[in-house]
Design a protein around this motif. Structure first.
Motif, PDB file in Angstrom:
ATOM      1  N   GLN A  56       0.818  -1.216   0.000  1.00  0.00           N
ATOM      2  CA  GLN A  56       0.000   0.000   0.000  1.00  0.00           C
ATOM      3  C   GLN A  56       0.853   1.268   0.000  1.00  0.00           C
ATOM      4  O   GLN A  56       0.626   2.226   0.748  1.00  0.00           O
ATOM      5  CB  GLN A  56      -0.968  -0.005   1.183  1.00  0.00           C
ATOM      6  N   ALA A 126      -8.833  -2.982  -3.534  1.00  0.00           N
ATOM      7  CA  ALA A 126     -10.158  -2.716  -2.992  1.00  0.00           C
ATOM      8  C   ALA A 126     -11.137  -2.500  -4.138  1.00  0.00           C
ATOM      9  O   ALA A 126     -10.755  -2.137  -5.256  1.00  0.00           O
ATOM     10  CB  ALA A 126     -10.142  -1.489  -2.085  1.00  0.00           C
ATOM     11  N   SER A 157     -12.227  -4.627   0.873  1.00  0.00           N
ATOM     12  CA  SER A 157     -10.767  -4.582   0.762  1.00  0.00           C
ATOM     13  C   SER A 157     -10.262  -5.952   0.338  1.00  0.00           C
ATOM     14  O   SER A 157     -10.876  -6.979   0.637  1.00  0.00           O
ATOM     15  CB  SER A 157     -10.136  -4.195   2.099  1.00  0.00           C
ATOM     16  N   PRO A 168     -12.231 -10.756   1.799  1.00  0.00           N
ATOM     17  CA  PRO A 168     -12.462  -9.316   1.779  1.00  0.00           C
ATOM     18  C   PRO A 168     -13.533  -8.915   2.775  1.00  0.00           C
ATOM     19  O   PRO A 168     -14.564  -9.572   2.893  1.00  0.00           O
ATOM     20  CB  PRO A 168     -12.901  -9.049   0.340  1.00  0.00           C
ATOM     21  N   LEU A 213     -11.197   5.242  -0.165  1.00  0.00           N
ATOM     22  CA  LEU A 213     -10.217   4.168  -0.093  1.00  0.00           C
ATOM     23  C   LEU A 213      -9.545   4.121   1.273  1.00  0.00           C
ATOM     24  O   LEU A 213      -9.336   3.038   1.841  1.00  0.00           O
ATOM     25  CB  LEU A 213      -9.163   4.339  -1.190  1.00  0.00           C
ATOM     26  N   THR A 216     -11.711   2.410   3.593  1.00  0.00           N
ATOM     27  CA  THR A 216     -11.816   0.987   3.280  1.00  0.00           C
ATOM     28  C   THR A 216     -10.617   0.214   3.797  1.00  0.00           C
ATOM     29  O   THR A 216     -10.750  -0.880   4.378  1.00  0.00           O
ATOM     30  CB  THR A 216     -11.939   0.791   1.764  1.00  0.00           C
ATOM     31  N   LEU A 217      -9.427   0.770   3.588  1.00  0.00           N
ATOM     32  CA  LEU A 217      -8.197   0.059   3.952  1.00  0.00           C
ATOM     33  C   LEU A 217      -7.865   0.195   5.426  1.00  0.00           C
ATOM     34  O   LEU A 217      -7.111  -0.603   5.969  1.00  0.00           O
ATOM     35  CB  LEU A 217      -7.024   0.578   3.112  1.00  0.00           C
TER      36      LEU A 217
END
Length: 520
Positions: A56, A126, A157, A168, A213, A216-217
């Motif tokens: 990431q 994602a 994710s 996920p 994002l 989400t992460l």
């Protein structure tokens, strides 16, 4: 392998995001003076796949790369930080191959962030679907001002930051977003604040994450990093971050970007070399050599840029009657061609594995700074001071005086250091002192060192310019052209250099005074 997409478009995105619960009633924008009317847009269903390295790296640098279908702006989007409420968005259209794999990132987008992803694979991390209700806000004269979006989001994710194989995780939430249509307008900031207040009054709260994002992460590894305690190490960490920003600017051929990237490279090298605290490096000499080589590669374009700007300014200041022959084409046009060639060479180097390994080494270095632990004396960092760097300037100044004295007395040149080279050494020492003084907060010393660096930088540019003018005058003469203007410019450069030398002693005295005060 990445595919080549159509030419990407850039624009500045200025927006704010807000968290809201499902029961929150959408706000009214009546009563806001700038807003003349509000139009409801058709609902949109959007589906986006986000890409990053397994570690990431993009997310850690607040960058998002996605492929979105549905909505008015379907395509590839790369978003880069550009301020507290701003991001630069680079958009590339979907290509024919996207429908089959949806996983081949356009090469032109990947190149923008190559200094971050390097040669690591970029994979889906994602998927986010959004059901959007939006309104366009217009002024009384019909100009579009802003867009308000009410988003219902579902996100999955692809695993943790280390690429775990876990299933996920699905998340659902509702959020509001307000974006300026013309972010460069004079009243944009005031309008954004007024709209923000209206949303807060309606029950919204500032978003806890900067993007869908990021939410989400979850937290990225950077969140847990402890900043280095030693000011020099902090400065190095900051300059390494700046290097990545200037890397992107060079790839976009932004104004002055090559210069700034080269300066940042030199700052890192100087601080690492002169730090009184050993950096955690497996091969310090290799890293310093690589930084010097990178600065040298960038210097090809930068030196041409300096000469081109110098000659443009000088020629613009002359009476047109004194411009004889195609002197502007030779000096300014020639410099531009050398700049373009140097930029291509720089970009080639910046796409190499060698460059990636240098960036890897810098990352490893800044992630292992010594920090002060609770009560552990062995971890204490000794203070960095400016004495060693200042002694270097004193030694170089003494050598420069000897060189000038030898030249004035007609001593055999083989026995005397070139006076111009001796002055250039003072400049390099002043630059190192400036970087160290700035890092430890010795502001006055840094300012005086910068003054000497600038003064002798003008002198050195004059030396290089005069050598170039002689070569160009010879070429012009061989081509049967009038060389009068070259001689005129040469004399101007010679006068400037003499003026710089006359000011040096006073600048050195001011520096000495500032260093004495800093020691107290």
């Amino acid at each position: 392998m990445p595919v080549t997409a159509p030419k990407a478009a850039r624009h500045l995105e200025v927006e704010r995001k807000f968290d809201v619960v499902e029961s929150t009633v959408s706000p009214s924008f009546e009563g806001i003076a700038a807003v003349g009317r509000v139009d409801q847009k058709p609902s949109q269903a959007m589906d986006a796949v986000y890409f990053d390295t397994e570690a990431q790296d993009l997310a850690r640098n607040r960058i998002t790369l996605r492929r979105r279908t549905g909505g008015a702006d379907a395509g590839w989007h790369l978003k880069l930080p550009a301020g507290p409420d701003s991001r630069t968005e680079i958009h590339a259209a979907l290509t024919a191959s996207d429908g089959a794999s949806a996983g081949e990132v356009p090469a032109e987008l990947l190149d923008v962030v190559l200094a971050i992803v390097r040669d690591r694979p970029v994979v889906p991390v994602a998927r986010i679907t959004t059901q959007r209700e939006s309104q366009l806000l217009y002024s009384a004269d019909g100009a579009a001002l802003a867009e308000f979006c009410d988003d219902h989001v579902t996100a999955w994710s692809a695993g943790g930051p280390n690429g775990s194989d876990s299933e996920p995780l699905e998340q659902q939430w509702r959020e509001w977003e307000v974006e300026l249509i013309a972010p460069n307008g004079a009243d944009g900031s005031e309008l954004l604040d007024r709209l923000t207040n209206r949303l807060l009054d309606a029950g919204a709260a500032p978003a806890g994450h900067g993007s869908k994002l990021a939410r989400t992460l979850g937290a990225t590894p950077q969140d847990a990093n402890r900043p280095p305690v030693d000011p020099v190490h902090r400065a190095v960490a900051r300059h390494v971050e700046e290097l990545l920003v200037w890397d992107r600017a060079v790839r976009a051929n932004a104004d002055d970007s090559v210069h700034q990237m080269r300066v940042t490279t030199r700052k890192i090298r100087s601080l690492v070399k002169d730090s009184q605290v050993p950096f955690t490096l497996t091969d310090k000499a290799w890293l310093l050599d690589e930084l010097r080589e990178l600065a040298g590669v960038l210097g090809v374009a930068r030196d041409a840029e300096v000469l081109g700007e110098r000659y443009q300014h000088a020629l613009d200041g002359l009476d047109p009657a004194l411009l004889r022959g195609p002197v502007r084409e030779r000096l300014v046009g020639g410099a531009l061609r050398r700049y373009r060639s140097g930029l291509r060479r720089s970009l080639t180097a910046m796409r190499s594995k060698r460059y990636f390994r240098l960036l890897d080494a810098l990352d490893a270095m800044v992630s292992e700074f010594p920090v002060i632990g609770s009560g552990q004396k062995s971890e204490r960092v000794p203070p960095t001071n400016i004495d060693a760097a200042y002694r270097g300037i004193q030694k170089a100044a003494k050598a420069a005086k000897a060189a000038r004295r030898g030249a004035d007395e007609g001593t055999d040149p083989a026995d005397v250091v070139n006076p111009n080279e001796a002055l250039h050494r003072i400049r390099k020492r002043a630059k190192r002192l400036r970087y160290t003084a700035s890092a430890i907060g010795a502001t006055r010393v840094s300012e005086q060192a910068k003054a000497i660096q600038t003064l002798l930088g003008d002198h050195q540019d004059s030396v290089v310019s005069r050598e170039h003018l002689l070569a160009q005058a010879d070429a012009a003469r061989d081509a049967g052209e009038d060389t009068f203007t070259y001689g005129l410019l040469y004399q101007q450069e010679s006068d400037l250099a003499a003026e710089c030398r006359q000011q040096l002693d006073g600048a050195l005295r001011k520096l000495h005074s500032s260093v004495r005060k800093a020691r107290r």
